[in-house]
Design a protein around this motif. Structure first.
Motif, mmCIF file in Angstrom:
data_model
loop_
_atom_site.group_PDB
_atom_site.id
_atom_site.type_symbol
_atom_site.label_atom_id
_atom_site.label_comp_id
_atom_site.label_asym_id
_atom_site.label_seq_id
_atom_site.Cartn_x
_atom_site.Cartn_y
_atom_site.Cartn_z
ATOM 1 N N GLU A 1 51.858 38.115 48.288
ATOM 2 C CA GLU A 1 50.850 38.788 49.112
ATOM 3 C C GLU A 1 49.468 38.780 48.468
ATOM 4 O OE1 GLU A 1 50.018 43.360 50.108
ATOM 5 O OE2 GLU A 1 51.932 42.629 50.906
ATOM 6 N N GLN A 2 49.421 39.008 47.161
ATOM 7 C CA GLN A 2 48.145 39.178 46.479
ATOM 8 C C GLN A 2 47.534 37.881 45.950
ATOM 9 O OE1 GLN A 2 46.490 42.090 46.336
ATOM 10 N NE2 GLN A 2 48.129 43.025 47.508
ATOM 11 N N SER B 1 43.999 41.222 41.383
ATOM 12 C CA SER B 1 44.744 41.450 42.628
ATOM 13 C C SER B 1 46.212 41.745 42.366
ATOM 14 C CB SER B 1 44.630 40.228 43.547
ATOM 15 O OG SER B 1 43.310 40.046 43.965
ATOM 16 N N GLY C 1 48.264 45.183 43.147
ATOM 17 C CA GLY C 1 49.454 45.148 43.992
ATOM 18 C C GLY C 1 50.679 45.697 43.296
#
Length: 160
Positions: free
Chosen positions: A43-44, A127, A131
């Protein structure tokens, strides 16, 4: 991702299968934890920056170890020379790293991040850390530090 407080402690986090015999198996618990961290990475970093986990790792190690050789990277990651060469080629084609010829050995090359690579790995690291912090919010800061330290100790059990 807080655990369901009503779930038995010896049940899988999802699917609620009994895992009593696996509860103390370190490799199994690592695999279950990896499901969480892989999702965070995808996702990140994976999606937004189009980096696979190993590519991110190679990029980060080159960034933190300017002039590292491919051979040292391969040894650090316990991978073969052809594998590390393929990852280096991919990062170089994206303009994230560059090869610098060795001053005296024509066969050897040093690796460095480009400005674009340095920016990307810094952004990706920030990031993924954010996360992971969100995903592991059920751990206290102390527990997280202990977990990281213990995992580092386990990694250092690897034979050179």
């Amino acid at each position: 991702m807080p655990r369901n407080k009503n779930a038995p402690l010896d049940a899988t986090p999802a699917g609620r299968l009994v895992e009593a015999s696996l509860h103390r198996v370190f490799g199994y618990q690592l695999a279950q934890a990896t499901i969480v961290t892989d999702a965070v990475f995808a996702e990140q970093v994976g999606g937004p920056h189009e980096l696979r986990p190993v590519e991110y790792t190679v990029l980060a190690l080159i960034h933190e170890n300017p002039d590292v050789s491919a051979a040292r990277l391969a040894k650090a990651l316990a991978v073969t020379a052809p594998n590390i060469a393929a990852w280096i080629d991919r990062l170089e084609k994206r303009g994230l790293i560059r090869r610098i010829p060795h001053a005296t050995d024509r066969r050897a090359q040093h690796l460095r991040t480009t400005p674009a690579g340095a920016t990307l790995v810094t952004k990706a690291t920030q990031s993924v850390l954010k996360g992971e912090e969100e995903a592991l919010a059920s751990l206290t800061q102390g527990e997280l530090m202990i977990l990281i330290e213990l995992l580092h100790k386990v990694a250092n059990c690897r034979r050179a």
